[in-house]
Write an enzyme that holds these catalytic residues in place. Structure first.
Site, short mmCIF file in Angstrom:
data_model
loop_
_atom_site.label_atom_id
_atom_site.label_comp_id
_atom_site.label_asym_id
_atom_site.label_seq_id
_atom_site.Cartn_x
_atom_site.Cartn_y
_atom_site.Cartn_z
N GLU A 154 0.87 -1.17 0.00
CA GLU A 154 0.00 0.00 0.00
C GLU A 154 0.91 1.22 0.00
O GLU A 154 1.95 1.22 0.66
CB GLU A 154 -0.91 0.01 1.23
CG GLU A 154 -1.75 1.27 1.40
CD GLU A 154 -2.62 1.24 2.67
OE1 GLU A 154 -3.04 0.13 3.06
OE2 GLU A 154 -2.84 2.32 3.26
N GLU A 159 -2.36 11.23 4.06
CA GLU A 159 -3.42 10.93 5.02
C GLU A 159 -3.44 12.04 6.06
O GLU A 159 -2.41 12.64 6.39
CB GLU A 159 -3.17 9.59 5.72
CG GLU A 159 -3.43 8.37 4.88
CD GLU A 159 -3.29 7.09 5.69
OE1 GLU A 159 -4.32 6.48 6.01
OE2 GLU A 159 -2.14 6.70 5.99
#
Length: 279
Positions: A154, A159
């Site tokens: 990933e 974020e």
């Protein structure tokens, strides 16, 4: 922690030492990212272009105990207007067991998955305690290990969790390095106006490194150790995801402010560039 790549001085051995001096390491390959391979400029209105985007749908918690239900082709949660994509999280119990709705868009179509390159997204992210927006990538296929996450990798380009305003994270997860065992590779930076202004979030991915930037400034780099898929599964095509989660094990660590909703992530453009070795 940001990995800084630099060239050190080579110290040659003295005449009293045996054997020839250690040769310098080979030069690091250099790459260019000038050829546009795939893009959405959001210069239209209505639902996101179905030839470029699809949806992950559901409200099962998504492995993180998230509280939202991700909808499909619902303008309240995902739409294009005024030249940008809107991904909106709302306080509404559309489905039993989920007190919020949102959208999770997945790039699709020709050119929307890529092995290596530069991935550039200009966006303004939402705030509010309990929000968890992300700009990130997953593999198209899962050939390694458990044939799922985290073994096949990933890449989190951006974020942000609302209880920690304007702190931006870039992270890579794989079998050897992921958050459940607290070994993930992460870069963190403060961006004072992340929730009130647009910024360019970008990632350059080569066979040797994954590097994240904000407005052209590096804030994270992860180098390929050359020890196999357990530490570097990033040798296969990945696609992009854009979403705003609500709550969850990280986003909801300090609760959810119901009064803060609705919240929007605004995306001005998404652009993928091919990687080419510089001559």
């Amino acid at each position: 922690m940001i990995s800084t790549l630099f060239t050190g001085l080579l110290l040659l051995g003295s005449p009293s030492e045996t054997g020839p001096p250690t040769p310098p390491p080979p030069p690091t390959p250099r790459y260019t990212f000038s050829k546009l391979a795939w893009a959405d400029e959001f210069n239209y209105s209505g639902l996101p272009d179905s030839t470029k985007w699809t949806y992950d749908v559901g409200g099962s918690g998504w492995g993180n105990k998230e509280q939202q239900y991700y909808t499909k082709k619902r303008r309240e949660n995902a739409r294009v207007e005024n030249g940008h994509l809107v991904v909106e999280a709302r306080k509404e119990a559309l489905m039993p067991g989920n007190d919020y709705t949102s959208a999770r868009l997945v790039s699709r179509g020709k050119g929307s998955s890529q092995l290596y390159g530069r991935f550039e997204i200009r966006a303004q992210i939402p705030g509010g305690r309990g929000t968890w927006p992300a700009i990130w990538m997953l593999p198209d296929k899962n050939p390694y290990g458990n044939h799922g996450w985290p073994d096949n990798g990933e890449i989190d380009i951006m974020e942000h969790v609302g209880y920690d305003p304007n702190v931006i994270h870039a992270t890579t997860h794989c079998k050897a390095y992921y958050f459940r065992i607290n070994t993930q590779k992460t870069g963190i930076t403060k961006l004072p106006d992340a929730t009130s202004a647009y910024h360019v979030y970008a990632m350059e991915w080569t066979p040797e490194t994954i590097t994240a930037y904000i407005d052209g400034q590096i804030y994270f780099a992860h180098r390929n150790e050359g020890t196999g898929w357990e530490t570097w599964p990033w040798d296969q095509p990945f696609h992009l995801l854009l979403n705003v989660a609500v709550g969850g094990e990280w986003g909801g660590l300090k609760g959810v402010d119901e009064a803060a909703f609705p919240q929007q992530m605004l995306v001005d453009y998404v652009r993928f560039y091919e990687m080419k070795r510089a001559s």
